[in-house]
Design a protein around this motif. Sequence first.
Motif, PDB file in Angstrom:
ATOM      1  N   ALA A   9       0.856  -1.188   0.000  1.00 12.75           N
ATOM      2  CA  ALA A   9       0.000   0.000   0.000  1.00 12.75           C
ATOM      3  C   ALA A   9       0.891   1.236   0.000  1.00 12.75           C
ATOM      4  N   PHE A  11       1.255   5.331   0.766  1.00 10.10           N
ATOM      5  CA  PHE A  11       0.735   6.421   1.580  1.00 10.10           C
ATOM      6  C   PHE A  11       1.488   7.691   1.188  1.00 10.10           C
ATOM      7  N   ALA A 104      -3.033   3.948   8.027  1.00  5.48           N
ATOM      8  CA  ALA A 104      -1.934   2.991   7.934  1.00  5.48           C
ATOM      9  C   ALA A 104      -2.065   1.894   8.993  1.00  5.48           C
ATOM     10  N   ALA A 108      -2.776  -2.098   8.208  1.00  4.39           N
ATOM     11  CA  ALA A 108      -1.474  -2.765   8.324  1.00  4.39           C
ATOM     12  C   ALA A 108      -1.573  -4.285   8.313  1.00  4.39           C
ATOM     13  N   LEU A 111      -1.449  -5.984   4.936  1.00  2.00           N
ATOM     14  CA  LEU A 111      -0.302  -5.657   4.097  1.00  2.00           C
ATOM     15  C   LEU A 111       0.927  -6.468   4.474  1.00  2.00           C
ATOM     16  N   MET A 114       4.547  -1.445   3.440  1.00  4.67           N
ATOM     17  CA  MET A 114       4.015  -0.086   3.377  1.00  4.67           C
ATOM     18  C   MET A 114       5.051   0.818   2.723  1.00  4.67           C
ATOM     19  N   LEU A 116       5.842   4.742   2.228  1.00 10.12           N
ATOM     20  CA  LEU A 116       5.487   6.070   2.716  1.00 10.12           C
ATOM     21  C   LEU A 116       6.235   7.129   1.918  1.00 10.12           C
ATOM     22  N   VAL A 130       4.128   0.104  12.685  1.00  9.27           N
ATOM     23  CA  VAL A 130       3.826  -0.807  11.577  1.00  9.27           C
ATOM     24  C   VAL A 130       4.838  -1.943  11.538  1.00  9.27           C
ATOM     25  N   LYS A 135       5.525  -5.896   9.527  1.00 11.53           N
ATOM     26  CA  LYS A 135       5.471  -5.391   8.161  1.00 11.53           C
ATOM     27  C   LYS A 135       6.754  -4.629   7.828  1.00 11.53           C
ATOM     28  N   VAL A 137       8.635  -1.450   5.857  1.00  8.80           N
ATOM     29  CA  VAL A 137       8.288  -0.077   5.504  1.00  8.80           C
ATOM     30  C   VAL A 137       9.404   0.540   4.672  1.00  8.80           C
TER      31      VAL A 137
END
Length: 207
Positions: A9, A11, A104, A108, A111, A114, A116, A130, A135, A137
């Motif tokens: 995803a 953001f 988020a 989370a 996912l 993530m 960002l 997160v 997950k 990031v």
Amino acid sequence: MFYPHERIALFIDGANLYSAARGLGFDIDYKRLLNHFRGKGTLIRAFYYTALVEDQEYSPLRPLIDWLDYNGYAVVTKPAKEFTDATGRRRIKGNMDIELAIDALEIADKLDHMVLFSGDGDFRRLVDAVQRRGKRVTVVSTMRSQPPMIADELRRQADQFVELETLRDIVGRSHSERPAAPVRNDDDGYDYDDEDEEDDFDRPARA
């Protein structure tokens, strides 16, 4: 940096990404950006966050917001707050950090990864939260603008940092390719300042 099986995803802190790209001398092509990350795994959602000035007869952001709405992005907006500072300049505050963080954390568990798009150090705790959910990031911003847009604490917290400049040929377009109805260019009268605690930018008073 991405695995084919990952659920991803995006953001996007709209004002922050705009300022980072502007500092590098190019604009973001959001269609190319979406297609690029669709090729990295299974793209679950692409969120775009921005504040809008509601009392404007015409907002230079509106064409972009409408396009994103119809082309695969989940757009999150809220009214910006306008005030006059001590020098008599009209200023606008529109902080979307809370909205981005809540979305988020809510998604989370669905996912694996993530992404960002922001250099705001206030997101370090979000990234940590997160990650503690197992997950990965990735943070996309830039160190090559003057001043750099990425906070050191956010860069250190992320599993990986992607320098926005390295994506120029993939997700960017030059200013000469900007569409006839420009979004957030200097003629709009906005002066974004992403170093402030809130997304805070000046707008000269109009006659």
